[in-house]
Design a protein around this motif. Sequence first.
Motif, PDB file in Angstrom:
ATOM      1  N   THR A  79      43.588  28.954  95.515  1.00  0.00           N
ATOM      2  CA  THR A  79      42.336  28.244  95.794  1.00  0.00           C
ATOM      3  C   THR A  79      41.334  28.374  94.660  1.00  0.00           C
ATOM      4  O   THR A  79      40.185  27.957  94.794  1.00  0.00           O
ATOM      5  N   ALA A  80      41.760  28.945  93.532  1.00  0.00           N
ATOM      6  CA  ALA A  80      40.845  29.136  92.405  1.00  0.00           C
ATOM      7  C   ALA A  80      40.513  27.803  91.749  1.00  0.00           C
ATOM      8  O   ALA A  80      41.272  26.833  91.842  1.00  0.00           O
ATOM      9  N   GLY A  81      39.377  27.778  91.076  1.00  0.00           N
ATOM     10  CA  GLY A  81      39.008  26.620  90.288  1.00  0.00           C
ATOM     11  C   GLY A  81      39.797  26.575  88.990  1.00  0.00           C
ATOM     12  O   GLY A  81      40.789  27.294  88.822  1.00  0.00           O
ATOM     13  N   PRO A  82      39.358  25.780  88.033  1.00  0.00           N
ATOM     14  CA  PRO A  82      40.148  25.550  86.821  1.00  0.00           C
ATOM     15  C   PRO A  82      40.020  26.620  85.753  1.00  0.00           C
ATOM     16  O   PRO A  82      40.693  26.534  84.725  1.00  0.00           O
ATOM     17  N   ALA A  83      39.190  27.624  85.965  1.00  0.00           N
ATOM     18  CA  ALA A  83      38.942  28.613  84.906  1.00  0.00           C
ATOM     19  C   ALA A  83      40.127  29.545  84.710  1.00  0.00           C
ATOM     20  O   ALA A  83      40.774  29.976  85.669  1.00  0.00           O
TER      21      ALA A  83
END
Length: 323
Positions: free
Chosen positions: A225-229
């Motif tokens: 569920t992490a963002g693109p970083a």
Amino acid sequence: MLEDSFGRRFYYLRLSITDVCNFRCNYCLPDGYRCDHDRDFLSLAEISRLANGFARLGTEKIRITGGEPALRKDLPEIIQTVKNTDGIEHVAMTSNGFNLKQKAQDWIDAGLDSLNISIDSFDPRQFEAITGKNKLDDILSGIDTCLTYGLNKLKINTVLLREFNDHDLSQFFDFVKHTPVTLRFIELMQTGTNLEFYRQQHVSGQIIENALLQQGWRLTTRPKTAGPALEYQHHDFAGRIGLIRPYSKDFCSTCNRLRVSALGNLHLCLFADQGFSLREHLNSDDPQALQAAIRNLLTEKKPTHYLQQGHTGATTQLSMLGG
């Protein structure tokens, strides 16, 4: 589970609740917010139905964005509503932090799990030059308040700008030396209204990434569920460093997020050519029509954002969708 024709699965929704912002960041709203539509933003009931519909399709994380979401007086109720939705495991928010010190406890008590705050310089004069606001000290005090209240999942978003913060990145590393936050450097993205500014100020994050690896920083594992970083950690630092490089090769191959605007439009990409209205499906407590519409629209998602070709789609400024 939501899955597009390229095999990408979508666990993460970025939900804008207003496109109004009270800052004048030079890369987004240099002339301040100007409304060109009715401010008929999603109501609390519509947000509840939207969150429920996405949760039934496998969404586990919802990030509340703007504009500036803290300008909505019912923000604690929105956080609580999303948090209490069956299937939603994580409620995040992105804010400029203008009232963070005063409101942090209300948001935490409502169920906020993590918070991203925008800080593009730790020099008060540069901060004001970028944002149009003399608010840095208040925001930093608010971050201390969050840590005191136990909100440990804190991130700072920093847009890389050649003339404003690229010359002295040491201030950012000094901050994470002793502060347990993740500081994320974000490459400036071209939008429909900032082409000349983009050409003058864009800086690649590759130089920072090379330096991190040379100095012993290690890449961490990204949850689904992490963002693109890409996030790096170092044993000598309390915090982490993240990099968001939208112009890098294969950036879109791991996309796991969709966006809904404050007007109820589904955007399949930050730089899609248009948004698709879901509003007609938010007036009923039966989520099946909403779910069917989302599934059907997802077939239109493209393999990439085409930013490398200068395509910015319908995004005139980042405040439209919260980035």
